[in-house]
Design a protein around this motif. Structure first.
Motif, PDB file in Angstrom:
ATOM      1  N   GLU A   1       0.358  -1.583   0.336  1.00 48.63           N
ATOM      2  CA  GLU A   1      -0.056   0.303   0.074  1.00 48.63           C
ATOM      3  C   GLU A   1       0.649   1.130  -0.064  1.00 48.63           C
ATOM      4  O   GLU A   1       1.647   1.444   0.915  1.00 48.63           O
ATOM      5  CB  GLU A   1      -0.961  -0.089   1.504  1.00 48.63           C
ATOM      6  CG  GLU A   1      -1.947  -0.989   1.275  1.00 48.63           C
ATOM      7  CD  GLU A   1      -3.064  -0.941   2.384  1.00 48.63           C
ATOM      8  OE1 GLU A   1      -3.766  -0.026   2.519  1.00 48.63           O
ATOM      9  OE2 GLU A   1      -2.884  -2.065   3.253  1.00 48.63           O
TER      10      GLU A   1
ATOM     11  N   GLU B   1     -16.590  -6.767  -4.036  1.00 41.18           N
ATOM     12  CA  GLU B   1     -15.929  -5.243  -4.553  1.00 41.18           C
ATOM     13  C   GLU B   1     -15.784  -5.685  -6.237  1.00 41.18           C
ATOM     14  O   GLU B   1     -14.570  -5.608  -6.497  1.00 41.18           O
ATOM     15  CB  GLU B   1     -14.847  -5.652  -4.325  1.00 41.18           C
ATOM     16  CG  GLU B   1     -14.681  -4.855  -1.995  1.00 41.18           C
ATOM     17  CD  GLU B   1     -13.674  -4.136  -1.438  1.00 41.18           C
ATOM     18  OE1 GLU B   1     -12.683  -4.615  -2.001  1.00 41.18           O
ATOM     19  OE2 GLU B   1     -13.759  -4.067  -0.635  1.00 41.18           O
TER      20      GLU B   1
ATOM     21  N   TRP C   1      -5.644   5.785   5.642  1.00 39.03           N
ATOM     22  CA  TRP C   1      -7.269   5.050   5.066  1.00 39.03           C
ATOM     23  C   TRP C   1      -8.311   6.021   5.878  1.00 39.03           C
ATOM     24  O   TRP C   1      -7.950   6.283   7.535  1.00 39.03           O
ATOM     25  CB  TRP C   1      -7.347   3.835   5.476  1.00 39.03           C
ATOM     26  CG  TRP C   1      -7.065   2.166   4.898  1.00 39.03           C
ATOM     27  CD1 TRP C   1      -5.843   2.483   4.545  1.00 39.03           C
ATOM     28  CD2 TRP C   1      -7.550   1.220   3.844  1.00 39.03           C
ATOM     29  NE1 TRP C   1      -6.295   1.397   3.812  1.00 39.03           N
ATOM     30  CE2 TRP C   1      -6.655   0.807   3.101  1.00 39.03           C
ATOM     31  CE3 TRP C   1      -8.908   0.981   4.903  1.00 39.03           C
ATOM     32  CZ2 TRP C   1      -7.111  -0.231   3.094  1.00 39.03           C
ATOM     33  CZ3 TRP C   1      -9.572   0.135   4.278  1.00 39.03           C
ATOM     34  CH2 TRP C   1      -9.094  -1.251   3.451  1.00 39.03           C
TER      35      TRP C   1
ATOM     36  N   SER D   1      -6.179  -7.985   2.653  1.00 43.60           N
ATOM     37  CA  SER D   1      -6.305  -7.834   1.714  1.00 43.60           C
ATOM     38  C   SER D   1      -4.167  -8.218   0.869  1.00 43.60           C
ATOM     39  O   SER D   1      -4.105  -9.215  -0.013  1.00 43.60           O
ATOM     40  CB  SER D   1      -7.095  -7.354   1.001  1.00 43.60           C
ATOM     41  OG  SER D   1      -6.666  -6.137   0.368  1.00 43.60           O
ATOM     42  N   HIS D   2      -3.485  -7.684   1.804  1.00 42.08           N
ATOM     43  CA  HIS D   2      -2.079  -7.369   1.759  1.00 42.08           C
ATOM     44  C   HIS D   2      -1.347  -8.435   2.434  1.00 42.08           C
ATOM     45  O   HIS D   2      -0.362  -7.790   2.426  1.00 42.08           O
ATOM     46  CB  HIS D   2      -1.295  -6.344   1.446  1.00 42.08           C
ATOM     47  CG  HIS D   2      -2.398  -4.738   0.640  1.00 42.08           C
ATOM     48  ND1 HIS D   2      -2.978  -4.638   0.508  1.00 42.08           N
ATOM     49  CD2 HIS D   2      -1.028  -3.948  -0.162  1.00 42.08           C
ATOM     50  CE1 HIS D   2      -3.217  -3.831  -0.424  1.00 42.08           C
ATOM     51  NE2 HIS D   2      -2.444  -3.105  -0.763  1.00 42.08           N
TER      52      HIS D   2
HETATM   53  C1  BG6 Z   1     -12.148  -5.179   0.991  1.00 33.66           C
HETATM   54  C2  BG6 Z   1     -11.893  -6.088   0.693  1.00 33.66           C
HETATM   55  O1  BG6 Z   1     -11.526  -4.476   0.257  1.00 33.66           O
HETATM   56  O2  BG6 Z   1     -11.128  -4.417   1.927  1.00 33.66           O
HETATM   57  C3  BG6 Z   1     -11.141  -7.326   1.946  1.00 33.66           C
HETATM   58  O3  BG6 Z   1     -13.344  -7.326   0.346  1.00 33.66           O
HETATM   59  C4  BG6 Z   1     -10.834  -6.749   2.590  1.00 33.66           C
HETATM   60  O4  BG6 Z   1     -10.792  -8.681   1.516  1.00 33.66           O
HETATM   61  C5  BG6 Z   1     -10.592  -4.873   3.253  1.00 33.66           C
HETATM   62  O5  BG6 Z   1      -9.617  -7.210   3.807  1.00 33.66           O
HETATM   63  C6  BG6 Z   1     -10.198  -4.947   3.746  1.00 33.66           C
HETATM   64  O6  BG6 Z   1      -8.631  -4.151   3.119  1.00 33.66           O
HETATM   65  P1  BG6 Z   1      -7.565  -4.566   3.875  1.00 33.66           P
HETATM   66  O7  BG6 Z   1      -6.570  -4.254   2.402  1.00 33.66           O
HETATM   67  O8  BG6 Z   1      -6.990  -3.419   5.188  1.00 33.66           O
HETATM   68  O9  BG6 Z   1      -7.737  -6.211   3.967  1.00 33.66           O
END
Ligand code: BG6
Length: 481
Positions: free
Chosen positions: A47, A174, A350, A433-434
């Motif tokens: 990110e 999404e 965020w 997600s990362h």
């Molecule tokens: C959403 C996804 O974008 O956000 C999830 O549907 C994801 O899978 C969540 O985990 C939070 O984002 P991140 O990148 O902080 O895990």
């Protein structure tokens, strides 16, 4: 003056709950006949501005083995609904087999039974970063029409097994981010030399087609099902009242959010979209029959589901007319990220904007007239249990969700929006997600770090007890203690 709506309860049948993506929670990477999927094989792009610390996906939160314990804890929290995803590569390990993997179907059936056994409504997602990796490597994912067919086969196999047991379905997670994050969301990568806009239009079209066909398969096999698709919704504000900023924010919101929802809910691309493509020398990649399929898919849609984490902010260019400048704005929205000076941010940058969830819910209802369902909302924090109490004292998370619940109350009682439910991301810590274990969203702590699995013990955080009181009081008691 006191807000007269502050104490109004949420509807009795409101679905307070939690949400996970199972690839981020399960682990059990090669158990039960599962195939490797696009999340397992992902090499993460960090990110912006964040030094990443990755964890592998082999064990994750060990939800694969401990789902019964996790569901029991969710029941203690009082959850009325739980959103999970059925991992495609557990059902079809390579994606193109003729028959589904029985062990995968049985696994999710027992998970659903466990939820029902605790009185928790299952909400099942059918595509959440879990395409079998073989379909990426051999077909380039949703850039291929064959994968649309294989996806339909997967949906039919799942529905044939679970139609009588799951009422709420989410056809894709999404879906609107597929053109921008195609590898993870659509199992696809832009071939060298391809025009980016043509490639994005193709992936967008095929994944929208796949979701329309999924919706039709669900309605066919489960006539009483509640069917929704799901978008990432982080509407963008203009950086100022300067008309160019307003135009730019409108532009980004139309392309990223309204375009896919117009197809999903109204059954057709917005009238401006063919011109948008034409100005970039691209034709709509629709084949005969697609228009009818998109329209039929929209006709069986029941609600709009969205994740809400933050809003965006956009500054417009001084002149309009160059497609490249417009496209750069969209890239900037996701990858550049102007920051709103009125909002606080998490350590991952965020933006924290509770008021924005009200705007999001109300604007979608005003535009589409469908009930809305918030199926993800949460705050990722690097946190540890306190030495004194032994639990994570996550007052910041309580404050975050308090703000969002309060704003939703206003959406319901002031703006008149029918909101089906509010699912927090996530009931327990899972990988981001990362692939970061350090970015924790849970209301239940999982005792592991990115490189040390420890004992994976589950311990409720302070927010667990807060959420239980919120749910028990129909959203009236938002007190921290
Ligand atoms: C959403 C996804 O974008 O956000 C999830 O549907 C994801 O899978 C969540 O985990 C939070 O984002 P991140 O990148 O902080 O895990």
């Amino acid at each position: 003056m006191t807000n007269q709506h502050q104490a109004l309860p949420f509807p009795r049948d409101f679905l307070w709950g939690g949400a996970t993506s199972n690839v981020q929670a399960e682990g059990g990477i090669d158990e039960g006949g599962k195939g490797i999927n696009v999340y397992d094989s992902l090499v993460v792009t960090p990110e912006p501005g964040v030094e990443p610390i990755y964890s592998d996906t082999a064990v994750a939160s060990d939800h694969y083995h401990r789902y019964a314990e996790d569901i029991a804890l969710m029941a203690q929290m009082g959850l009325k609904a739980h959103r999970f995803s059925i991992v495609w590569s557990r059902i079809f390990p390579n994606g193109d087999e003729a028959e589904p993997n029985e062990a995968g179907l049985a696994y999710y059936e027992s998970m659903v039974d466990e939820l029902h056994g605790h009185g928790i409504e299952p909400v099942a997602s059918l595509l959440h970063f879990d395409m079998p990796d073989h379909l990426r490597v051999a077909y380039n994912g949703f850039a291929s029409r064959e994968v649309v067919d294989l996806h339909t086969r997967y949906v039919e196999a799942v529905l044939t097994r679970l139609a009588g047991k799951v009422r709420y379905w989410i056809t894709a997670n999404e879906i609107n981010t597929a053109p921008l994050f195609p590898r993870l969301v659509a199992g696809s990568e832009q071939p060298d030399g391809d025009d980016p806009i043509a490639y994005q239009a193709l992936v967008r079209h095929n994944i929208l087609l796949a979701q329309a066909r999924a919706a039709l398969a669900i309605r066919d096999l489960a006539p009483d099902a509640k069917i929704g698709c799901m978008i990432y919704y982080g509407p963008s504000y203009p950086a100022s009242s300067k008309p160019q900023d307003v135009t730019a924010a409108r532009w980004v919101n139309d392309l990223l959010f309204h375009l896919p929802l117009d197809v999903i809910v109204r059954g057709e691309y917005p009238a401006w979209y063919p011109l948008y493509l034409k100005r970039r020398g691209v034709a709509l990649p629709a084949q005969p029959g697609d228009v009818e399929t998109l329209a039929a898919g929209a006709a069986v849609n029941d609600y709009i589901a969205f994740s809400y984490y933050q809003t965006g902010m956009i500054t417009g260019p001084d002149g309009w007319g160059a497609p490249a400048a417009e496209d750069a704005l969209v890239q900037n929205y996701f990858f550049g990220g102007e920051k709103n000076p009125h909002l606080d941010r998490t350590a991952w940058g965020w933006q924290i904007d509770p008021e924005g969830i009200r705007t999001a819910a109300a604007s979608l209802y005003a535009r589409y007239g469908k009930p809305v369902f918030i199926v993800e909302n949460g705050m990722g924090v690097d946190e540890e249990p306190s030495e004194a109490s032994g639990i994570v004292e996550d007052d910041y998370r309580i404050a975050f969700h308090t703000g969002h619940v309060e704003a939703l109350r206003q959406a319901i009682h002031i703006d008149g929006v029918p909101v089906i439910g509010y699912l927090v991301w996530a009931p327990f810590d899972i990988l981001s997600s990362h692939k970061e274990m350090r970015k924790r969203y849970g209301f239940i702590h999982i005792n592991r770090t990115h490189d040390d699995l420890r004992d994976l013990a589950r311990t409720p955080k302070k927010s667990f007890h807060w959420y239980r009181r919120v749910i028990a009081s129909d959203g009236v008691d938002l007190g921290a203690e």
